[in-house]
Design an enzyme around this catalytic site. Structure first.
Site, PDB file in Angstrom:
ATOM      1  N   GLY A  49       0.816  -1.213   0.000  1.00 13.28           N
ATOM      2  CA  GLY A  49       0.000   0.000   0.000  1.00 13.28           C
ATOM      3  C   GLY A  49       0.842   1.252   0.000  1.00 13.28           C
ATOM      4  CG  ASN A  75       5.526  -0.039  -1.251  1.00 13.51           C
ATOM      5  OD1 ASN A  75       6.327  -0.605  -1.971  1.00 13.51           O
ATOM      6  ND2 ASN A  75       4.219  -0.131  -1.427  1.00 13.51           N
ATOM      7  CG  ASP A  76       4.626  -4.850  -0.225  1.00 14.76           C
ATOM      8  OD1 ASP A  76       4.536  -3.839  -0.944  1.00 14.76           O
ATOM      9  OD2 ASP A  76       3.823  -5.800  -0.276  1.00 14.76           O
ATOM     10  CD  GLU A  92       1.540   1.646  -5.911  1.00 14.34           C
ATOM     11  OE1 GLU A  92       1.010   0.715  -6.543  1.00 14.34           O
ATOM     12  OE2 GLU A  92       1.877   1.547  -4.716  1.00 14.34           O
ATOM     13  CG  HIS A 128      -2.780   0.816  -9.797  1.00 11.93           C
ATOM     14  ND1 HIS A 128      -3.937   0.075  -9.863  1.00 11.93           N
ATOM     15  CD2 HIS A 128      -2.101   0.362  -8.711  1.00 11.93           C
ATOM     16  CE1 HIS A 128      -3.971  -0.769  -8.847  1.00 11.93           C
ATOM     17  NE2 HIS A 128      -2.865  -0.616  -8.135  1.00 11.93           N
ATOM     18  CB  CYS A 149      -6.983   1.421  -8.396  1.00 13.12           C
ATOM     19  SG  CYS A 149      -6.957   1.798 -10.158  1.00 13.12           S
ATOM     20  CD  GLU A 181      -2.548  -4.355  -9.317  1.00 11.42           C
ATOM     21  OE1 GLU A 181      -1.688  -3.859  -8.604  1.00 11.42           O
ATOM     22  OE2 GLU A 181      -3.735  -4.496  -8.966  1.00 11.42           O
TER      23      GLU A 181
HETATM   24 ZN   LIG Z   1      -5.582   0.203 -11.054  1.00 12.53          ZN
END
Ligand SMILES: [Zn+2]
Length: 385
Positions: free
Chosen positions: A147, A185-186, A235, A238, A250, A257
């Protein structure tokens, strides 16, 4: 902005820092090599090394082969001098490890929890993990979470898998543990682990792409993780591939994705009447054309995403990781063909595409590395990895 709790920094003295970092990345080395590479006078260097040996940060490590004369003694960095605790918080599982300064896992702890936990539940589980993994000289705790994370203030801004918004984990944990705590963030944590101890050690500019439930990326620019102005860089899941495509979780349409993740594979498995992703994988490996096609399409779309990154950033390498890498034999060829075949002119000419080396442990090692990076930071460098 919050400062590190206490002064954990090893390298208050710049020259001492140079010696330690050189031994950490390039050791073992002889005193003569160190003098040459740091530019320090032999007498000053000898004193510093004596101090470092007394403290346990550095050890003598045998003799170097010499063709003539007395062979010089080598000195090396002691990675077990101290350690950090790395934590990964998943949907219903907390995983934690004590990691030494070479990124090696020395002890593990994990515990399950019910979905959508209260932050107080996670805080007490991290506290418990830190107690169980306690050892001499723990530098701090790093926590990785999926996230959107505000790294500077330690706030989990938005975490769909936990159902959290604007949760402050760091301050309550620092108060309880009396140690520095970092939140990240991971995918950024994984990228940092690969940069320090995995597939990215030789690259100053690379992108680590992950494929699993979603698609993520960590970006390393000039040797450091690029987090963006608000912590949301990378990200790529997205990134819009087709504005008329299916809706993403999202809220937008046609994100990467939707075409290249476990969400996509599950949808295709259902549509084509395979029991699950595993069965579809087995079918593809057995030569089932329909199943092969699903994975090739995924590789193709991932390649489009990577190609956009290559055109934007011109990295030396793409490091591919994430849970779905176990099916990389099925999607990597289409991925590579797309990236290499079409990236803008010279940008991909010498691009390397390599698998991540640390696997699932990368998230824990990376979380611990955030703490270690602070420890090794030279006095002139900016904070956080
Ligand atoms: Zn998205």
């Amino acid at each position: 902005m919050r400062g590190p709790k206490g002064d954990q920094r090893l390298l208050r003295d710049y020259n001492r820092g140079l010696v330690v970092n050189l031994l950490r990345t390039d050791g073992p080395l002889s005193r003569a090599d160190l003098a040459r590479r740091t530019g320090l006078a032999p007498s000053a260097l000898t004193q510093r090394i004596r101090d470092l040996i007394d403290e346990g940060l550095v050890t003598e490590a045998g003799k170097k082969e010499a063709s003539t004369g007395r062979p010089p003694t080598l000195v090396s960095f002691n990675p077990d001098y101290a350690s950090a605790i790395g934590v990964k918080i998943e949907g219903t599982l907390l995983r934690a490890a004590r990691v030494n300064l070479a990124g090696e896992v020395r002890a593990r702890y994990e515990e399950e929890f019910a979905p959508s936990p209260e932050p107080s539940k996670i805080i007490s589980l991290v506290e418990k993990a830190a107690e169980r993994l306690n050892a001499e000289r723990i530098l701090g705790v790093g926590i990785s979470i999926s996230g959107f994370v505000d790294t500077i203030n330690g706030i989990d801004i938005y975490s769909p898998i936990l159902g959290w918004e604007n949760v402050d984990l760091v301050e309550p944990l620092e108060d309880r543990l009396d140690l520095p705590v970092h939140l990240e963030n991971d995918v950024n944590a994984l990228t940092l682990a690969e940069r320090w101890h995995g597939a990215g050690v030789d690259y100053r500019n690379f992108v680590c792409m992950t494929v699993g439930e979603g698609v993520g990326a960590g970006v390393v620019v000039d040797g450091s993780l690029y987090r963006g102005a608000f912590g949301g860089a990378g990200e790529v899941g997205h990134m819009m591939i087709d504005p008329t495509g299916p809706k993403c979780r999202c809220g937008e349409n046609g994100c990467l994705e939707v075409f290249a993740s476990d969400q996509y594979l599950r949808r295709e498995a259902t549509r084509l009447a395979y029991a699950d992703i595993d069965r579809m994988e087995q079918a593809a490996r057995a030569g089932d054309a329909q199943a092969i096609d699903v994975f090739e399409k995924m590789g193709y779309y991932l390649g489009i995403g990577a190609k956009n990154l290559v055109n934007l950033l011109n990295p030396q390498a793409i490091v591919l990781g994430g849970e779905r890498m176990e099916a990389s034999d099925l999607f990597s060829p289409a991925f590579e063909a797309e990236v290499r075949g079409h990236s803008f002119a010279e940008a991909a000419k010498d691009l390397e595409i390599v698998p991540a080396l640390l696997g699932e442990d990368g998230f824990l090692i990376g979380a611990a590395t955030i703490v270690a990076a602070e420890f090794f930071r030279l006095p002139t460098e900016r904070t956080l990895g």
